[in-house]
Design a protein around this motif. Structure first.
Motif, PDB file in Angstrom:
ATOM      1  N   LYS A   1      20.608 -24.240  20.905  1.00 45.87           N
ATOM      2  CA  LYS A   1      22.020 -24.496  20.596  1.00 45.87           C
ATOM      3  C   LYS A   1      22.885 -24.350  21.839  1.00 45.87           C
ATOM      4  CE  LYS A   1      25.838 -22.731  17.741  1.00 45.87           C
ATOM      5  NZ  LYS A   1      26.223 -21.725  16.709  1.00 45.87           N
ATOM      6  N   SER A   2      22.659 -23.287  22.615  1.00 48.50           N
ATOM      7  CA  SER A   2      23.479 -23.072  23.814  1.00 48.50           C
ATOM      8  C   SER A   2      23.150 -24.094  24.897  1.00 48.50           C
ATOM      9  CB  SER A   2      23.291 -21.651  24.338  1.00 48.50           C
ATOM     10  OG  SER A   2      21.955 -21.420  24.763  1.00 48.50           O
TER      11      SER A   2
ATOM     12  N   TRP B   1       8.674 -23.613  23.406  1.00 49.21           N
ATOM     13  CA  TRP B   1       9.862 -23.755  22.578  1.00 49.21           C
ATOM     14  C   TRP B   1       9.443 -23.999  21.138  1.00 49.21           C
ATOM     15  CZ3 TRP B   1      12.898 -28.263  20.736  1.00 49.21           C
ATOM     16  CH2 TRP B   1      12.157 -29.449  20.703  1.00 49.21           C
ATOM     17  N   ASP B   2      10.350 -23.684  20.195  1.00 47.23           N
ATOM     18  CA  ASP B   2      10.020 -23.831  18.779  1.00 47.23           C
ATOM     19  C   ASP B   2      11.059 -24.615  18.003  1.00 47.23           C
ATOM     20  OD1 ASP B   2      12.155 -22.085  18.569  1.00 47.23           O
ATOM     21  OD2 ASP B   2      11.010 -20.417  17.725  1.00 47.23           O
ATOM     22  N   GLY B   3      11.906 -25.358  18.721  1.00 43.71           N
ATOM     23  CA  GLY B   3      12.957 -26.120  18.059  1.00 43.71           C
ATOM     24  C   GLY B   3      14.291 -25.408  18.061  1.00 43.71           C
ATOM     25  N   LYS B   4      14.255 -24.079  18.074  1.00 45.96           N
ATOM     26  CA  LYS B   4      15.487 -23.295  18.072  1.00 45.96           C
ATOM     27  C   LYS B   4      15.688 -22.501  19.349  1.00 45.96           C
ATOM     28  CE  LYS B   4      16.002 -22.734  13.060  1.00 45.96           C
ATOM     29  NZ  LYS B   4      16.161 -21.760  11.944  1.00 45.96           N
ATOM     30  N   TRP B   5      14.589 -22.117  19.994  1.00 43.16           N
ATOM     31  CA  TRP B   5      14.670 -21.298  21.190  1.00 43.16           C
ATOM     32  C   TRP B   5      13.726 -21.817  22.269  1.00 43.16           C
ATOM     33  CZ3 TRP B   5      18.086 -17.196  21.581  1.00 43.16           C
ATOM     34  CH2 TRP B   5      18.680 -16.764  20.386  1.00 43.16           C
ATOM     35  N   LEU B   6      14.171 -21.683  23.513  1.00 42.13           N
ATOM     36  CA  LEU B   6      13.317 -21.899  24.674  1.00 42.13           C
ATOM     37  C   LEU B   6      12.892 -20.518  25.161  1.00 42.13           C
ATOM     38  CD1 LEU B   6      12.134 -23.603  27.053  1.00 42.13           C
ATOM     39  CD2 LEU B   6      14.341 -23.253  28.212  1.00 42.13           C
ATOM     40  N   TYR B   7      11.591 -20.290  25.232  1.00 39.01           N
ATOM     41  CA  TYR B   7      11.052 -18.994  25.652  1.00 39.01           C
ATOM     42  C   TYR B   7      10.487 -19.120  27.068  1.00 39.01           C
ATOM     43  CZ  TYR B   7      11.135 -18.331  20.580  1.00 39.01           C
ATOM     44  OH  TYR B   7      11.520 -18.251  19.264  1.00 39.01           O
TER      45      TYR B   7
ATOM     46  N   ARG C   1      15.458 -33.816  25.347  1.00 42.69           N
ATOM     47  CA  ARG C   1      14.411 -32.808  25.542  1.00 42.69           C
ATOM     48  C   ARG C   1      14.032 -32.610  27.010  1.00 42.69           C
ATOM     49  NH1 ARG C   1       9.970 -33.362  20.603  1.00 42.69           N
ATOM     50  NH2 ARG C   1      11.462 -33.188  18.877  1.00 42.69           N
ATOM     51  N   ARG C   2      14.922 -32.916  27.904  1.00 43.90           N
ATOM     52  CA  ARG C   2      14.658 -32.726  29.328  1.00 43.90           C
ATOM     53  C   ARG C   2      15.823 -31.979  29.956  1.00 43.90           C
ATOM     54  NH1 ARG C   2      10.326 -36.352  29.795  1.00 43.90           N
ATOM     55  NH2 ARG C   2      10.005 -36.066  32.013  1.00 43.90           N
ATOM     56  N   MET C   3      15.507 -31.153  30.965  1.00 45.70           N
ATOM     57  CA  MET C   3      16.544 -30.351  31.591  1.00 45.70           C
ATOM     58  C   MET C   3      16.189 -30.083  33.048  1.00 45.70           C
ATOM     59  SD  MET C   3      17.906 -26.567  30.407  1.00 45.70           S
ATOM     60  CE  MET C   3      16.324 -25.747  30.654  1.00 45.70           C
TER      61      MET C   3
ATOM     62  N   ILE D   1       5.734 -24.725  19.797  1.00 41.29           N
ATOM     63  CA  ILE D   1       5.036 -23.838  18.874  1.00 41.29           C
ATOM     64  C   ILE D   1       5.824 -23.802  17.558  1.00 41.29           C
ATOM     65  CG2 ILE D   1       3.998 -22.420  20.668  1.00 41.29           C
ATOM     66  CD1 ILE D   1       6.243 -20.379  20.228  1.00 41.29           C
ATOM     67  N   PRO D   2       5.207 -23.350  16.469  1.00 49.64           N
ATOM     68  CA  PRO D   2       5.940 -23.237  15.198  1.00 49.64           C
ATOM     69  C   PRO D   2       7.042 -22.191  15.285  1.00 49.64           C
ATOM     70  CG  PRO D   2       3.558 -23.199  14.849  1.00 49.64           C
ATOM     71  CD  PRO D   2       3.778 -23.037  16.328  1.00 49.64           C
ATOM     72  N   GLU D   3       8.032 -22.324  14.427  1.00 51.53           N
ATOM     73  CA  GLU D   3       9.104 -21.335  14.363  1.00 51.53           C
ATOM     74  C   GLU D   3       8.562 -19.998  13.849  1.00 51.53           C
ATOM     75  OE1 GLU D   3      12.653 -22.470  12.325  1.00 51.53           O
ATOM     76  OE2 GLU D   3      12.607 -24.523  13.111  1.00 51.53           O
ATOM     77  N   ASN D   4       9.253 -18.936  14.204  1.00 51.86           N
ATOM     78  CA  ASN D   4       8.954 -17.584  13.726  1.00 51.86           C
ATOM     79  C   ASN D   4       7.578 -17.079  14.150  1.00 51.86           C
ATOM     80  OD1 ASN D   4      11.463 -17.521  12.261  1.00 51.86           O
ATOM     81  ND2 ASN D   4      10.481 -18.766  10.669  1.00 51.86           N
TER      82      ASN D   4
END
Length: 232
Positions: free
Chosen positions: A173-174, A73-79, A184-186, A30-33
């Motif tokens: 980041k974490s 996710w938005d590039g900065k956070w995984l929700y 992009r895989r975990m 999704i887009p940031e913010n």
């Protein structure tokens, strides 16, 4: 000959990173913010997420109460979003330390660098938004003094009729810094502990999982309990 050995090495390495026949959940971007967590899971962005509801009692015959998981996710956070049906939510609050989460109703996400599980990282979250965060090494060597990197984890919860909701945001980041997110895989295990009662300080827990682990007795701390999150 050298080329054949190299190819074999790559194949073995790939198998050690992702368990054979691992189930995969695709995390849409999704887009940031756009996402704002409030513990209610009512942000419109959640409509884009796939809803995973294949949770069951791996070691019991009865049908498990409903649990669902969604992620974006938005590039900065995984929700991540858990919706839990529970007619009697039990939360142990005595000294209000994080270990008490382990005797409460809760949802869990375990994350690993590879199937060796050395190390892997665990977040167990109760209905009050408390988190039991720890690092572990195979087999069951838990470091409860460890904490998720500061300001890199957000948890919001809410009580609803017949259950509770847990929303969390984990910084990319974490995840990258801990070596968990690669290309992009975990590897991730998605679980729930259903607390039936607490007697003499011990919780009567029943275990719910996305994947049925290859174990005769309840155990989420093994490679076969993990699936994969694939970020678009």
């Amino acid at each position: 000959m050298k080329r054949a050995v190299f190819i074999l090495f790559i194949m073995v390495l790939a198998e050690s990173v992702v368990p054979a026949k691992a189930q995969t959940y695709v995390v849409k971007k999704i887009p940031e913010n756009v996402m704002r967590l409030n513990g209610k899971g009512d942000n419109k962005a959640w409509n884009k997420a796939a809803v995973l509801s294949d949770f069951s009692f791996p070691w019991e015959k009865e049908k498990a109460p409903a649990t669902s998981f969604s992620a974006l996710w938005d590039g900065k956070w995984l929700y991540c979003l858990y919706r839990v049906k529970d007619d009697s939510v039990i939360t142990l609050v005595k000294n209000n330390n994080k270990i008490e989460v382990g005797a409460s109703d809760r949802v869990e996400i375990f994350m690993a660098r590879d199937s060796a599980l050395n190390p892997y990282y665990c977040l167990e979250m109760d209905a009050k938004g408390r988190v039991l965060d720890y690092r572990a090494f195979f087999y069951r060597k838990m470091d409860y003094a460890w904490q998720w990197p500061a300001k890199q984890l957000v948890i919001k919860t809410s009580a609803v009729k017949n259950g509770y909701i847990v929303e969390l945001a984990i910084s990319i980041k974490s995840l990258t810094g801990l070596g968990l997110l690669k290309n992009r895989r975990m590897l991730a295990g998605l679980f729930r502990a259903e607390c039936k009662n607490i007697k003499e300080g011990k919780a009567g827990l029943h275990w719910i999982s996305w994947i049925k682990p290859d174990a005769p007795r309840p155990d989420f701390h093994i490679p076969s309990a993990f699936g994969e999150l694939a970020l678009e």
